[in-house]
Write an enzyme that holds these catalytic residues in place. Structure first.
Site, PDB file in Angstrom:
ATOM      1  N   HIS A  69      35.582  33.791  77.992  1.00 43.05           N
ATOM      2  CA  HIS A  69      34.158  34.771  78.157  1.00 43.05           C
ATOM      3  C   HIS A  69      34.165  35.572  78.990  1.00 43.05           C
ATOM      4  CE1 HIS A  69      32.574  30.360  76.660  1.00 43.05           C
ATOM      5  NE2 HIS A  69      32.440  31.119  75.304  1.00 43.05           N
TER       6      HIS A  69
ATOM      7  N   LYS B 230      22.797  20.606  69.617  1.00 46.41           N
ATOM      8  CA  LYS B 230      24.161  20.585  69.628  1.00 46.41           C
ATOM      9  C   LYS B 230      24.635  19.501  70.754  1.00 46.41           C
ATOM     10  CE  LYS B 230      26.430  24.790  68.140  1.00 46.41           C
ATOM     11  NZ  LYS B 230      27.142  26.133  68.599  1.00 46.41           N
TER      12      LYS B 230
ATOM     13  N   ARG C 103      38.668  35.709  68.338  1.00 45.53           N
ATOM     14  CA  ARG C 103      40.040  35.251  68.730  1.00 45.53           C
ATOM     15  C   ARG C 103      40.927  35.559  67.706  1.00 45.53           C
ATOM     16  NH1 ARG C 103      37.043  29.725  70.887  1.00 45.53           N
ATOM     17  NH2 ARG C 103      36.298  30.421  69.042  1.00 45.53           N
TER      18      ARG C 103
ATOM     19  N   SER D  10      35.295  26.776  74.702  1.00 49.44           N
ATOM     20  CA  SER D  10      34.675  25.473  75.524  1.00 49.44           C
ATOM     21  C   SER D  10      34.832  24.190  75.128  1.00 49.44           C
ATOM     22  CB  SER D  10      33.161  26.047  75.603  1.00 49.44           C
ATOM     23  OG  SER D  10      32.869  27.146  75.984  1.00 49.44           O
TER      24      SER D  10
HETATM   25  O1  PNS Z   1      29.057  30.148  71.671  1.00 51.16           O
HETATM   26  P1  PNS Z   1      28.511  29.899  70.152  1.00 51.16           P
HETATM   27  O2  PNS Z   1      27.854  28.785  70.180  1.00 51.16           O
HETATM   28  O3  PNS Z   1      29.559  30.343  69.124  1.00 51.16           O
HETATM   29  O4  PNS Z   1      27.363  30.881  69.863  1.00 51.16           O
HETATM   30  C1  PNS Z   1      26.658  30.994  68.751  1.00 51.16           C
HETATM   31  C2  PNS Z   1      25.222  31.784  68.932  1.00 51.16           C
HETATM   32  C3  PNS Z   1      24.214  31.392  70.036  1.00 51.16           C
HETATM   33  C4  PNS Z   1      25.582  33.354  69.054  1.00 51.16           C
HETATM   34  C5  PNS Z   1      24.376  31.550  67.323  1.00 51.16           C
HETATM   35  O5  PNS Z   1      24.473  29.927  67.172  1.00 51.16           O
HETATM   36  C6  PNS Z   1      23.056  31.847  67.509  1.00 51.16           C
HETATM   37  O6  PNS Z   1      22.740  33.311  67.823  1.00 51.16           O
HETATM   38  N1  PNS Z   1      22.123  31.136  67.174  1.00 51.16           N
HETATM   39  C7  PNS Z   1      20.943  31.278  67.583  1.00 51.16           C
HETATM   40  C8  PNS Z   1      20.179  30.861  66.420  1.00 51.16           C
HETATM   41  C9  PNS Z   1      20.068  32.018  65.182  1.00 51.16           C
HETATM   42  O7  PNS Z   1      19.811  33.103  65.625  1.00 51.16           O
HETATM   43  N2  PNS Z   1      20.669  31.579  64.058  1.00 51.16           N
HETATM   44  C10 PNS Z   1      20.947  32.681  63.026  1.00 51.16           C
HETATM   45  C11 PNS Z   1      22.411  33.460  62.816  1.00 51.16           C
HETATM   46  S1  PNS Z   1      23.544  32.162  63.046  1.00 51.16           S
END
Ligand code: PNS
Length: 161
Positions: A18, A42, A91, A129
């Site tokens: 990150h 989660k 990645r 993570s």
């Molecule tokens: O680090 P991550 O868990 O891969 O991040 C995922 C994240 C936080 C970017 C994604 O889950 C997100 O934006 N969640 C907020 C809910 C949302 O907007 N959902 C619609 C798009 S998936």
């Protein structure tokens, strides 16, 4: 005009991968808001406040970064902050399908949203993570994969490092 982008994620916990994306994004953007998702569904290991504190410590020498958090949809956070660019790290090819899906959903929900992908350096292409937590939970050494602050936090949570 200042170019501002948001780097959203779970950051549970922040890794060197990150930090590499945050550092390198400075080439493209003047300011990055790292936004921690408050994702209680989660069952994260670290609370939002703990994750924010770790990010603040790990990025304290970066002048172009602030740390924030958000609940609910990312597009609502974009609208609230008036930011239209989302940074995501890519990645491997396995990330692509998921990232394409969330970039497309965000674009569908908010037409002005643009997702900018930054390729991970090879060194961190395997890092996540979840992997860090798995290594730590099984007593492995994660000190070369995470900043010191994460290492100490993992140590406190599960007596490793
Ligand atoms: O680090 P991550 O868990 O891969 O991040 C995922 C994240 C936080 C970017 C994604 O889950 C997100 O934006 N969640 C907020 C809910 C949302 O907007 N959902 C619609 C798009 S998936």
């Amino acid at each position: 005009m200042n170019k501002i982008a948001v780097y959203p994620g779970s950051f549970d916990p922040v890794t060197l991968g990150h930090l590499d994306i945050i550092r390198r994004s400075n080439v493209l953007f003047d300011h990055i808001v790292v936004a921690v998702l408050n994702n209680s569904k989660k069952h994260p290991l670290f609370s939002v406040d703990e994750r924010k504190t770790m990010l603040e410590e790990a990025t304290k020498d970066f002048k172009h970064v602030t740390i924030d958090s958000f609940d609910g949809l990312l597009v609502n956070y974009l609208k609230k902050t008036n930011i239209s660019i989302i940074i995501r790290g890519l990645r491997a090819i396995t990330d692509f399908e998921y990232e394409l899906q969330i970039a497309s959903v965000n674009k569908h929900l908010c037409h002005s949203a643009e997702t900018c992908f930054i390729m991970s350096t090879n060194e961190f292409a395997f890092l996540s993570s979840s992997i860090v937590k798995e290594i730590a939970q099984n007593g492995g050494d994660v000190s070369s994969l995470v900043p010191n602050v994460t290492c100490h936090a993992l140590q406190e949570k599960m007596f490793v490092c």
